[in-house]
Design a protein around this motif. Structure first.
Motif, PDB file in Angstrom:
ATOM      1  N   GLY A  33       0.613  -1.127  -0.177  1.00  0.00           N
ATOM      2  CA  GLY A  33       0.396  -0.037   0.259  1.00  0.00           C
ATOM      3  C   GLY A  33       1.168   1.376  -0.031  1.00  0.00           C
ATOM      4  N   GLU A  34       0.711   1.809   0.904  1.00  0.00           N
ATOM      5  CA  GLU A  34       0.731   3.264   1.211  1.00  0.00           C
ATOM      6  C   GLU A  34       1.480   3.968   2.625  1.00  0.00           C
ATOM      7  N   PRO A  35       3.307   3.303   2.417  1.00  0.00           N
ATOM      8  CA  PRO A  35       3.889   3.556   3.785  1.00  0.00           C
ATOM      9  C   PRO A  35       3.683   4.764   4.643  1.00  0.00           C
TER      10      PRO A  35
ATOM     11  N   LEU B 297       5.392   5.450  11.232  1.00  0.00           N
ATOM     12  CA  LEU B 297       6.831   4.364  11.205  1.00  0.00           C
ATOM     13  C   LEU B 297       7.596   4.993  12.383  1.00  0.00           C
ATOM     14  N   GLN B 298       7.590   5.839  12.925  1.00  0.00           N
ATOM     15  CA  GLN B 298       8.639   6.125  13.559  1.00  0.00           C
ATOM     16  C   GLN B 298       9.282   5.703  14.367  1.00  0.00           C
ATOM     17  N   GLY B 299       8.461   5.615  15.037  1.00  0.00           N
ATOM     18  CA  GLY B 299       9.836   4.450  16.483  1.00  0.00           C
ATOM     19  C   GLY B 299      10.374   2.817  15.476  1.00  0.00           C
ATOM     20  N   LEU B 300       9.829   2.149  14.546  1.00  0.00           N
ATOM     21  CA  LEU B 300      10.499   1.183  14.090  1.00  0.00           C
ATOM     22  C   LEU B 300      11.752   1.913  13.293  1.00  0.00           C
TER      23      LEU B 300
ATOM     24  N   PRO C 272       7.198  11.781   5.514  1.00  0.00           N
ATOM     25  CA  PRO C 272       7.018  11.698   7.695  1.00  0.00           C
ATOM     26  C   PRO C 272       8.777  12.068   7.470  1.00  0.00           C
ATOM     27  N   ASP C 273       9.385  12.708   8.507  1.00  0.00           N
ATOM     28  CA  ASP C 273      10.505  12.685   9.218  1.00  0.00           C
ATOM     29  C   ASP C 273      10.559  11.468  10.484  1.00  0.00           C
TER      30      ASP C 273
END
Length: 143
Positions: A18-20, A25-28, A50-51
């Motif tokens: 899909g669309e990440p 997903l910051q922690g990962l 995303p940062d």
């Protein structure tokens, strides 16, 4: 641990569809960076970047489905990939390659032999600008 087990010595992790960017997903990403991984993201480019400290961004624009490319990606993505099914899709890819001037992959719909031939001819005609990207799993009928 699972990424290390499956990936062996590979030090790159790719987030793809899909669309990440619809997920947090910051922690990962922080965990993976702390363990020495480089991160790549493949996005349609419609949402703000995303940062997460992504090291390599590939944009696969989806303008035919009504998506608008966020301005950051036009100037900062490492590369672009266009899915091609027909001449109109190829024309969009060529227009994009001229506009952003970065490595541009054309990825034929693997289930459409005419699209495969179209992309091969386009890459042969413009090898400095275009690269061929194949969905090998589809060509080999692997699920």
């Amino acid at each position: 641990e699972e990424i290390g087990r499956v990936g062996g010595g590979c030090r790159w992790v790719c987030f793809t569809g899909g669309e990440p960017t619809i997920h947090d997903l910051q922690g990962l990403c922080e965990m993976l960076h702390a363990r020495g991984y480089h991160l790549q993201m493949e996005t349609n480019g419609t949402r703000p970047r995303p940062d997460w400290g992504i090291d390599h961004v590939t944009v696969s624009p989806k303008q035919p489905q009504g998506g608008r490319l966020h301005p950051w990606y036009e100037g900062n993505a490492a590369e672009f990939k266009y899915v091609v099914d027909d001449e109109a899709d190829l024309a969009r890819a060529l227009d994009g390659a001229r506009r952003h001037g970065r490595t541009t992959f054309v990825q034929p719909n693997a289930l459409n032999p005419a699209a495969v031939a179209l992309c091969i001819e386009a890459v042969k005609a413009d090898p400095e600008r275009l690269r061929l990207s194949l969905q090998t799993h589809k060509l080999l009928a692997i699920r």
